[in-house]
Design a protein around this motif. Structure first.
Motif, PDB file in Angstrom:
ATOM      1  N   ASP A 125     -12.378  -0.771   3.943  1.00 52.52           N
ATOM      2  CA  ASP A 125     -11.899   0.589   4.179  1.00 52.52           C
ATOM      3  C   ASP A 125     -13.006   1.468   4.757  1.00 52.52           C
ATOM      4  O   ASP A 125     -12.758   2.316   5.629  1.00 52.52           O
ATOM      5  CB  ASP A 125     -11.388   1.210   2.874  1.00 52.52           C
ATOM      6  CG  ASP A 125      -9.976   0.761   2.521  1.00 52.52           C
ATOM      7  OD1 ASP A 125      -9.283   0.216   3.399  1.00 52.52           O
ATOM      8  OD2 ASP A 125      -9.569   0.965   1.367  1.00 52.52           O
ATOM      9  N   GLU A 126     -14.231   1.292   4.258  1.00 51.76           N
ATOM     10  CA  GLU A 126     -15.338   2.097   4.778  1.00 51.76           C
ATOM     11  C   GLU A 126     -15.558   1.808   6.257  1.00 51.76           C
ATOM     12  O   GLU A 126     -15.781   2.728   7.063  1.00 51.76           O
ATOM     13  CB  GLU A 126     -16.610   1.820   3.971  1.00 51.76           C
ATOM     14  CG  GLU A 126     -16.533   2.368   2.541  1.00 51.76           C
ATOM     15  CD  GLU A 126     -17.815   2.167   1.767  1.00 51.76           C
ATOM     16  OE1 GLU A 126     -18.206   3.094   1.036  1.00 51.76           O
ATOM     17  OE2 GLU A 126     -18.435   1.089   1.885  1.00 51.76           O
ATOM     18  N   ASN A 184      -6.816  -1.385  11.230  1.00 50.67           N
ATOM     19  CA  ASN A 184      -6.858  -0.139  10.474  1.00 50.67           C
ATOM     20  C   ASN A 184      -5.693   0.776  10.820  1.00 50.67           C
ATOM     21  O   ASN A 184      -5.022   0.624  11.841  1.00 50.67           O
ATOM     22  CB  ASN A 184      -8.204   0.573  10.641  1.00 50.67           C
ATOM     23  CG  ASN A 184      -8.374   1.251  11.993  1.00 50.67           C
ATOM     24  OD1 ASN A 184      -7.650   1.010  12.934  1.00 50.67           O
ATOM     25  ND2 ASN A 184      -9.382   2.113  12.088  1.00 50.67           N
ATOM     26  N   ALA A 217     -12.692   3.323   8.281  1.00 47.05           N
ATOM     27  CA  ALA A 217     -12.852   4.764   8.453  1.00 47.05           C
ATOM     28  C   ALA A 217     -13.913   5.075   9.499  1.00 47.05           C
ATOM     29  O   ALA A 217     -13.744   5.977  10.328  1.00 47.05           O
ATOM     30  CB  ALA A 217     -13.215   5.408   7.118  1.00 47.05           C
ATOM     31  N   TYR A 223       0.828  -1.205   0.000  1.00 46.63           N
ATOM     32  CA  TYR A 223       0.000   0.000   0.000  1.00 46.63           C
ATOM     33  C   TYR A 223       0.862   1.254   0.000  1.00 46.63           C
ATOM     34  O   TYR A 223       1.980   1.269   0.503  1.00 46.63           O
ATOM     35  CB  TYR A 223      -0.969   0.026   1.193  1.00 46.63           C
ATOM     36  CG  TYR A 223      -0.529  -0.730   2.410  1.00 46.63           C
ATOM     37  CD1 TYR A 223      -1.037  -2.000   2.672  1.00 46.63           C
ATOM     38  CD2 TYR A 223       0.392  -0.189   3.294  1.00 46.63           C
ATOM     39  CE1 TYR A 223      -0.625  -2.710   3.779  1.00 46.63           C
ATOM     40  CE2 TYR A 223       0.802  -0.892   4.412  1.00 46.63           C
ATOM     41  CZ  TYR A 223       0.289  -2.159   4.648  1.00 46.63           C
ATOM     42  OH  TYR A 223       0.708  -2.862   5.746  1.00 46.63           O
ATOM     43  N   ARG A 243      -5.083  10.750   1.206  1.00 41.51           N
ATOM     44  CA  ARG A 243      -5.550  10.376  -0.125  1.00 41.51           C
ATOM     45  C   ARG A 243      -5.018  11.379  -1.131  1.00 41.51           C
ATOM     46  O   ARG A 243      -4.893  12.569  -0.823  1.00 41.51           O
ATOM     47  CB  ARG A 243      -7.077  10.353  -0.158  1.00 41.51           C
ATOM     48  CG  ARG A 243      -7.691   9.328   0.794  1.00 41.51           C
ATOM     49  CD  ARG A 243      -9.030   9.777   1.309  1.00 41.51           C
ATOM     50  NE  ARG A 243      -8.904  10.988   2.131  1.00 41.51           N
ATOM     51  CZ  ARG A 243      -9.919  11.752   2.478  1.00 41.51           C
ATOM     52  NH1 ARG A 243     -11.132  11.481   2.055  1.00 41.51           N
ATOM     53  NH2 ARG A 243      -9.734  12.826   3.226  1.00 41.51           N
ATOM     54  N   MET A 276      -7.987   3.319   7.062  1.00 44.50           N
ATOM     55  CA  MET A 276      -8.037   2.336   5.977  1.00 44.50           C
ATOM     56  C   MET A 276      -7.629   0.980   6.536  1.00 44.50           C
ATOM     57  O   MET A 276      -6.919   0.895   7.543  1.00 44.50           O
ATOM     58  CB  MET A 276      -7.135   2.731   4.805  1.00 44.50           C
ATOM     59  CG  MET A 276      -5.661   2.531   5.040  1.00 44.50           C
ATOM     60  SD  MET A 276      -4.699   2.778   3.509  1.00 44.50           S
ATOM     61  CE  MET A 276      -3.056   2.342   4.095  1.00 44.50           C
TER      62      MET A 276
END
Length: 255
Positions: free
Chosen positions: A208-209, A161, A212, A109, A166, A175
């Protein structure tokens, strides 16, 4: 998907030290918060407690920066010892500006400073230490899931996470850097929208949602809430990890 999502930040989670067994700590904390696990629950863990348990500390006085680190530190106005660690943890340096080095982490990542920082860790000013990301977050998530299942009888889903910026927005969001027991992407390609149009590219990054959303509950400073239980997410089960979230370089318009 879901029309109702509940999030509980687990209060009074103890400080984590290297070698601590996270699974029993999580079970104890869940009981102290009067929460009984249910099938379909998702635990979201802050990366830092996983890294701390795995002993991913490095004392900067033990690091000797090389020539590349010295030059990059000059450009980024950062401690050359920390820059040396960033290079060791990365496969490629992508962008540099004063205060930040954007890299491709060795796990794939894109991350600022390879996820290395000093926040929320105790440190000696004369010999500061930093915390690296877990060696293999997917393996860490998978191991914790198995241990929790053995202790509770519930094979819950698990997300690790971390905060990330971004390319097209200010600020950071949580994330997923590691997952276990869930499909991190919800592929809706081929489904129909409200007006009968066929969806061609719709693929929500549900891990990811959720990461967050949990990050919003955790906070970023002195809140002391590194674990969040999510109920009602209704995520599809899967045996793989978070690799599906990584965009192939050939499709990355920012590199």
């Amino acid at each position: 998907m879901t029309a109702h999502l509940q999030l509980w930040g687990l209060s009074e989670f103890p400080l984590v030290e290297p070698g601590d067994a996270l699974a029993p700590m999580l079970v104890t904390c869940l009981r102290a918060n009067h929460i009984t696990l249910q099938a379909g629950d998702v635990l979201v863990l802050a990366q830092k407690i996983v890294s701390k348990a795995e002993g991913k500390y490095v004392n900067l006085n033990d690091v000797t920066p090389g020539a590349d680190a010295l030059e990059l530190a000059r450009r980024a106005d950062k401690d050359p010892r920390q820059v040396e660690l960033i290079l060791r943890e990365s496969s490629e340096v992508l962008r540099v500006r004063p205060g930040v080095i954007i890299v491709e982490h060795r796990n794939g990542y894109v991350h600022a400073n390879a996820g290395i920082d000093r926040s929320n860790i105790a440190s000696d000013p004369d010999n500061p230490r930093v915390l690296l990301l877990p060696e293999d977050p997917d393996a860490s998530a998978r191991r914790l899931r198995e241990e929790l299942a053995a202790l509770t009888g519930i094979a819950l889903q698990l997300v690790i996470n971390d905060s990330a910026g971004r390319a097209w927005r200010n600020g950071t969001v949580g994330m997923a850097i590691g997952t276990a027991g869930l499909e991190p992407l919800h592929n809706q390609i081929g489904e129909r929208d409200l007006f009968g149009n066929t969806l061609e590219v719709t693929e929500p990054a549900v891990a990811d949602e959720l990461a967050a959303a949990a990050s919003l509950v955790m906070g970023q400073a002195a809140e002391g809430c590194p674990v969040v239980l999510a109920r009602g997410a209704n995520l599809a089960p899967a045996d793989g990890g978070s690799g599906g979230l990584l965009r192939d370089r050939s499709m990355d318009m920012f590199r």
